[in-house]
Design a protein around this motif. Structure first.
Motif, PDB file in Angstrom:
ATOM      1  N   ASP A   1       0.874  -1.180   0.000  1.00 21.29           N
ATOM      2  CA  ASP A   1       0.000   0.000   0.000  1.00 21.29           C
ATOM      3  C   ASP A   1       0.908   1.227   0.000  1.00 21.29           C
ATOM      4  O   ASP A   1       2.069   1.157   0.383  1.00 21.29           O
TER       5      ASP A   1
ATOM      6  N   TYR B   1     -13.568   7.790 -13.787  1.00 21.39           N
ATOM      7  CA  TYR B   1     -13.337   6.513 -13.100  1.00 21.39           C
ATOM      8  C   TYR B   1     -13.783   5.361 -14.004  1.00 21.39           C
ATOM      9  O   TYR B   1     -13.056   4.374 -14.164  1.00 21.39           O
TER      10      TYR B   1
ATOM     11  N   ASN C   1      -4.918  -4.564  -7.256  1.00 20.35           N
ATOM     12  CA  ASN C   1      -6.164  -4.143  -6.594  1.00 20.35           C
ATOM     13  C   ASN C   1      -6.238  -2.641  -6.337  1.00 20.35           C
ATOM     14  O   ASN C   1      -7.332  -2.072  -6.343  1.00 20.35           O
TER      15      ASN C   1
ATOM     16  N   THR D   1     -16.671   0.393   1.475  1.00 20.18           N
ATOM     17  CA  THR D   1     -15.306   0.689   1.918  1.00 20.18           C
ATOM     18  C   THR D   1     -15.112   2.210   1.990  1.00 20.18           C
ATOM     19  O   THR D   1     -16.030   2.973   1.691  1.00 20.18           O
TER      20      THR D   1
END
Ligand code: NAD
Length: 258
Positions: A35, A154, A88, A189
């Motif tokens: 990350d 997006y 991801n 999320t």
């Protein structure tokens, strides 16, 4: 080379990536978490270690080609090889087309598209070197099959992910490397908290209303959890999906059907 299969997951400090890592660890993989947010990454690594999960970590930004190469190298240094690489990490942007700013558009493509390309390149090169084949798995979206208002940029990045998934499948098939993508719908999320906040700003809704509005259209009657996505990624990472490549599959509770 170790005996465990090894999975690398970008953007796995939290959200869907963390859920996928938890599931793959349960499936018996050693996992490499990565990350750009060091704090969430370290917290998740500690959590995994306390559960006796075999885990390594790497702080990196997927939009930097050298970071993706270094991530794969770090995984190999730690565990000896890689079997599964999951692109991801991704970011969102909420804006009507008229308000899309060049810098934001660039950033979105750098992370969601360039990052996936660099991840495919780094993972495939290592898998070719190993001669073991492997599985590259990308985060696409329902927005990669159908563009949504306020999420035009997006959606465009996720259409691009689908294109790279199809082309990578064809280019790397000779090396027994498959490439597929998962297309979630509405997962609660941090990303959806920010999408909701953005829609509230532009559409004059109350906090949580955009999330609720989108959720109303789900055939199975509920929004999804990272585990719902991870159940499918578990299949994509397993030998059961060996004959599948180039696909970007909806796992959305019934929102988009094409
Ligand atoms: P999230 O924002 O909750 O978590 C994403 C993680 O990726 C964060 O920890 C973040 O720090 C990390 N990250 C962001 N940019 C990065 C970069 N440049 N380099 C490295 N790490 C980076 O998001 P999420 O909801 O878990 O989404 C994960 C993936 O699933 C994304 O690709 C997203 O587009 C896709 N997706 C999400 C939903 C949803 O409803 N949440 C739906 C469809 C697709």
């Amino acid at each position: 080379m170790g005996t465990k299969r090894v999975a690398v997951i970008t953007g796995s400090g939290q959200g869907i990536g963390k859920g996928i890592a938890q599931r793959l660890a349960k499936d018996g993989f050693a996992v490499v978490l990565s990350d750009r947010d060091e704090k969430v990454l370290q917290a998740t690594v500690q959590e995994f270690k306390s559960q006796n999960i075999e885990v390594a970590s790497f702080i990196g930004d997927v939009s930097r080609q050298e970071d993706q190469t270094a991530l794969v190298q770090a995984a190999v240094d730690h565990f000896g090889s890689i079997n599964v690489f999951i692109n991801n990490a991704g970011i969102e942007q909420v804006a009507p087309i008229a308000n899309i700013k060049p810098a934001e558009l660039e950033k979105l493509f750098q992370v969601n598209v360039f990052g996936v390309v660099y991840g495919i390149q780094a993972a495939a090169a290592q898998m070719q070197k190993q001669g073991t084949g492997g599985k590259i798995i990308n985060a696409c979206s329902i927005a990669g099959h159908q563009a949504f208002t306020m999420l035009a940029a997006y959606s465009a990045t996720k259409f691009a992910v689908r294109a790279f998934t199809q082309a990578a499948a064809q280019e790397y098939a000779k090396d027994k490397i498959t490439c597929n993508a998962y297309c979630p719908g509405i997962v609660g999320t941090g990303m959806w908290e920010r999408i909701d906040a953005g829609m509230v700003e532009y559409m004059g809704l109350k906090k949580g209303e955009a999330f609720e509005k989108f959720a109303e259209g789900i055939a199975l009657g509920r929004t999804q959890e990272p585990a719902d996505v991870a159940n499918f990624v578990s299949y994509l990472a397993s030998p059961d999906s060996d004959y599948m490549t180039g696909q970007s599959v909806m796992i959305d509770g019934g929102i988009v059907y094409n």
